[in-house]
Design a protein around this motif. Structure first.
Motif, PDB file in Angstrom:
ATOM      1  N   ALA A  79       0.822  -1.213   0.000  1.00 29.40           N
ATOM      2  CA  ALA A  79       0.000   0.000   0.000  1.00 29.40           C
ATOM      3  C   ALA A  79       0.852   1.257   0.000  1.00 29.40           C
ATOM      4  O   ALA A  79       0.492   2.266   0.622  1.00 29.40           O
ATOM      5  N   ASP A  80       1.999   1.233  -0.713  1.00 25.20           N
ATOM      6  CA  ASP A  80       2.868   2.412  -0.718  1.00 25.20           C
ATOM      7  C   ASP A  80       2.302   3.573  -1.526  1.00 25.20           C
ATOM      8  O   ASP A  80       2.808   4.682  -1.480  1.00 25.20           O
ATOM      9  N   GLY A  81       1.252   3.315  -2.286  1.00 25.14           N
ATOM     10  CA  GLY A  81       0.644   4.382  -3.076  1.00 25.14           C
ATOM     11  C   GLY A  81       1.363   4.669  -4.372  1.00 25.14           C
ATOM     12  O   GLY A  81       0.979   5.576  -5.109  1.00 25.14           O
ATOM     13  N   GLY A  82       2.408   3.876  -4.681  1.00 24.89           N
ATOM     14  CA  GLY A  82       3.180   4.139  -5.887  1.00 24.89           C
ATOM     15  C   GLY A  82       3.740   2.892  -6.529  1.00 24.89           C
ATOM     16  O   GLY A  82       3.001   2.066  -7.065  1.00 24.89           O
ATOM     17  N   PHE A  83       5.059   2.724  -6.457  1.00 18.83           N
ATOM     18  CA  PHE A  83       5.767   1.700  -7.203  1.00 18.83           C
ATOM     19  C   PHE A  83       5.262   0.287  -6.918  1.00 18.83           C
ATOM     20  O   PHE A  83       4.859  -0.445  -7.822  1.00 18.83           O
ATOM     21  N   VAL A  84       5.301  -0.118  -5.665  1.00 18.68           N
ATOM     22  CA  VAL A  84       4.915  -1.492  -5.337  1.00 18.68           C
ATOM     23  C   VAL A  84       3.435  -1.715  -5.602  1.00 18.68           C
ATOM     24  O   VAL A  84       3.040  -2.764  -6.123  1.00 18.68           O
TER      25      VAL A  84
END
Length: 380
Positions: free
Chosen positions: A64-69
């Motif tokens: 849930a990093d909001g980006g890459f992952v």
């Protein structure tokens, strides 16, 4: 599903990048996601082959990093949906020998396909591929291959260039901030592509770079973004796993350019557009090659014309008229009539690096260690 052509990347050109350390620490137990129920297929052999596949995904930051992952995990879920295979994942695995333990655990659980989704995993995964020849490995963003290890990434610089055009047309101060993770060629060429886009529409604008030296630290990313705003930047771009820069822009009332996935929901009053990834179709084709027995240890590196990278829809925050300008350039990229790194291109010192009529070679892109004219900052 977009059609792909696997191209051999230039090996051995990213020696600087091999010095990187981990992007985050900690982690959770391996998460398993059962394959969804699908309609019965008429090809029983294909159904059996899919059931024999179990794919493990190793991530460097939280899902849930909001980006890459998160962008990769959407691709993992798409893989399950399309092929009905089982997958497991482990989040927040540092770029250390820890990745070997995680991969071994997955193999012990029956994984016969491993996706290692961070640059710093490369050497560890290369070692494991030789130890486990019966497992097929895919490494994201590196350059090494073995008999059973491929690598994959995309020419996100295409999307970077277009989002740079948006920033150049939107800015009022002609100062644009860029929160950047690590000084490796991947990040450097992204900054360069973005700046070339900015300068194409606004020759007076500059791009100020602030290094965080971490892939994932939302607080540090936000702090770096705030500092750039305090220096007069009225648009913030980023190369980070999370959305700290977006949050800084939202809170301080300036504009922002997202990365990895559409970040307009995180910064609704700030976000203009995002450079985004579409990993799902690649993951489907990669696993399908294992099922079909057609896997080859190649390197995938395609751009906006293949659909693996693109831009999110322009938000209502963008000035009127920007959409038409960027769509014209996007159409040229998709048609193959415009190259992000076509000359003339000068470096920060004003030296011509790419003459008019030429294009920066893939080898030079993959070893990029210099900034283009218009970037304010050092590579350190």
């Amino acid at each position: 599903m977009f059609k792909k052509s696997f191209k051999l990347l230039v090996a051995g050109t990213l020696s600087l990048a091999m010095l990187l350390t981990g992007c985050s620490t900690g982690g959770t137990a391996v998460q398993a996601t059962d394959a969804p129920k699908t309609e019965e297929k008429s090809d029983n052999n294909q159904t059996t082959a899919n059931a024999d596949i179990k794919a493990g995904f190793i991530y460097s930051a939280p899902v849930a990093d909001g980006g890459f992952v998160q962008s990769h995990d959407k691709g993992r879920l798409y893989l399950e949906e399309q092929l009905g295979v089982q997958t497991v994942y482990k989040e927040s695995v540092p770029e250390t020998q820890e990745v070997e333990k995680v991969a071994r655990d997955m193999i012990d659980q029956g994984c016969n396909v491993i996706f290692a989704v961070s640059f710093g995993y490369m050497d560890y995964i290369e070692k494991l591929s030789k130890e486990f020849p019966e497992v097929t490995f895919f490494h994201c963003s590196g350059y090494k291959t073995t008999e059973n290890m491929a690598n994959y990434f995309g020419r996100v610089e295409d999307a970077r260039y277009i989002t740079g055009m948006v920033a150049g047309l939107q800015t009022e101060t002609n100062q644009i901030g860029y929160v950047a993770a690590m000084p490796i060629p991947e990040v450097i060429r992204g900054i360069n592509a973005f700046t070339l886009g900015v300068k194409a529409v606004n020759p007076d604008a500059v791009v100020k770079v602030s290094w965080t030296n971490t892939w994932y630290d939302p607080a540090k990313e936000k702090e770096a973004g705030s500092a750039l705003i305090d220096q007069g930047c009225d648009v913030l771009a980023q190369h980070q796993n999370a959305a700290g820069a977006q949050q800084a822009a939202e809170e301080k009332g300036v504009w922002s350019i997202g990365y990895h996935q559409d970040m307009s929901g995180i910064a609704p009053n700030a976000n203009l557009v995002s450079a985004i990834w579409n990993w799902g179709p690649y993951y489907v084709e990669a696993v399908q090659s294992v099922i079909d027995g057609t896997f080859t240890p190649s390197a995938y590196w395609e751009g906006i014309d293949a659909g693996i990278v693109d831009i999110s829809p322009l938000t209502a925050n963008a000035k009127e008229g920007i959409a038409e300008i960027i769509e014209a350039r996007r159409a040229e990229m998709k048609a193959g009539t415009f190259n992000t790194f076509q000359g003339p291109i000068k470096d920060q010192a004003g030296n011509e690096r790419v003459p008019e009529g030429s294009v920066l070679s893939d080898e030079d892109q993959l070893s990029n260690d210099w900034f283009v004219e218009g970037v304010v900052g050092d590579i350190n």
